[in-house]
Motif scaffolding. Structure first.
Motif, mmCIF file in Angstrom:
data_model
loop_
_atom_site.group_PDB
_atom_site.id
_atom_site.type_symbol
_atom_site.label_atom_id
_atom_site.label_comp_id
_atom_site.label_asym_id
_atom_site.label_seq_id
_atom_site.Cartn_x
_atom_site.Cartn_y
_atom_site.Cartn_z
ATOM 1 N N ASN A 154 33.436 29.168 43.004
ATOM 2 C CA ASN A 154 34.434 28.172 42.612
ATOM 3 C C ASN A 154 35.818 28.814 42.624
ATOM 4 O O ASN A 154 36.356 29.159 41.577
ATOM 5 N N PRO A 155 36.421 28.971 43.818
ATOM 6 C CA PRO A 155 37.740 29.615 43.871
ATOM 7 C C PRO A 155 38.809 28.852 43.098
ATOM 8 O O PRO A 155 39.814 29.425 42.708
ATOM 9 N N ALA A 156 38.584 27.584 42.837
ATOM 10 C CA ALA A 156 39.557 26.796 42.072
ATOM 11 C C ALA A 156 39.666 27.292 40.633
ATOM 12 O O ALA A 156 40.629 26.988 39.938
ATOM 13 N N ALA A 157 38.692 28.075 40.177
ATOM 14 C CA ALA A 157 38.737 28.614 38.819
ATOM 15 C C ALA A 157 39.723 29.776 38.697
ATOM 16 O O ALA A 157 40.156 30.104 37.595
ATOM 17 N N VAL A 158 40.096 30.394 39.817
ATOM 18 C CA VAL A 158 40.983 31.567 39.778
ATOM 19 C C VAL A 158 42.306 31.270 39.077
ATOM 20 O O VAL A 158 42.716 32.006 38.177
ATOM 21 N N PRO A 159 43.018 30.185 39.436
ATOM 22 C CA PRO A 159 44.310 29.950 38.777
ATOM 23 C C PRO A 159 44.203 29.569 37.300
ATOM 24 O O PRO A 159 45.213 29.525 36.613
ATOM 25 N N PHE B 122 53.497 34.317 39.734
ATOM 26 C CA PHE B 122 53.066 33.617 40.937
ATOM 27 C C PHE B 122 51.679 33.052 40.680
ATOM 28 O O PHE B 122 50.934 33.552 39.852
ATOM 29 N N LYS B 123 51.360 31.962 41.386
ATOM 30 C CA LYS B 123 50.074 31.301 41.195
ATOM 31 C C LYS B 123 49.083 31.823 42.238
ATOM 32 O O LYS B 123 49.392 31.836 43.431
ATOM 33 N N ILE B 124 47.926 32.231 41.777
ATOM 34 C CA ILE B 124 46.905 32.771 42.662
ATOM 35 C C ILE B 124 45.974 31.636 43.070
ATOM 36 O O ILE B 124 45.238 31.097 42.245
ATOM 37 N N THR B 125 46.047 31.259 44.349
ATOM 38 C CA THR B 125 45.187 30.219 44.886
ATOM 39 C C THR B 125 44.726 30.624 46.285
ATOM 40 O O THR B 125 45.392 31.429 46.941
#
Length: 117
Positions: A88-93, A105-108
């Motif tokens: 779930n890469p959307a969980a990173v930010p 900076f936002k990590i996406t």
């Protein structure tokens, strides 16, 4: 037995550490990836459990490492290749805000490292 996400992360970490030795920024991929390593369990869980304290400490460390534009761009180049290896890469930010860290900076997965200032 190690999860496939952990194996991918380890391979990418090794490759990026070698590449990072040529970076102009003071931040290194090894330092960035060591900071985010404690977050793997959280990310592999889809980001629904509480963020582990070690992960929050890593987010604070990453924030300290990325004070300048070149350092933020270098960190982005280190992180971007591994983001899609998580379920779930959307969980990173969600990590930095849940830890009370205000990253500059936002990590996406879709971030453009060249445009980070």
């Amino acid at each position: 037995m190690a999860s496939s996400g952990m194996i991918k992360f380890t391979v990418v970490l090794t490759c990026l550490a070698v590449i990072a030795s040529h970076a102009e920024a003071a931040v290194t991929c090894a330092g960035v990836l060591n900071s985010v390593a404690p977050c793997i369990v959280y990310l592999n869980g889809g980001g629904i459990s509480p963020v582990p304290p070690a992960c929050c400490a890593g987010a604070r460390s990453l924030n300290l490492q990325t004070r300048t534009m070149p350092d933020r761009q270098a960190a982005c180049r280190c992180l971007k290749p591994i983001l899609n290896s998580f379920p779930n890469p959307a969980a990173v930010p969600t990590i930095a805000p849940k830890c009370g860290v205000n990253l500059s900076f936002k990590i996406t997965p879709s971030m453009n490292c060249a445009t980070i200032n």
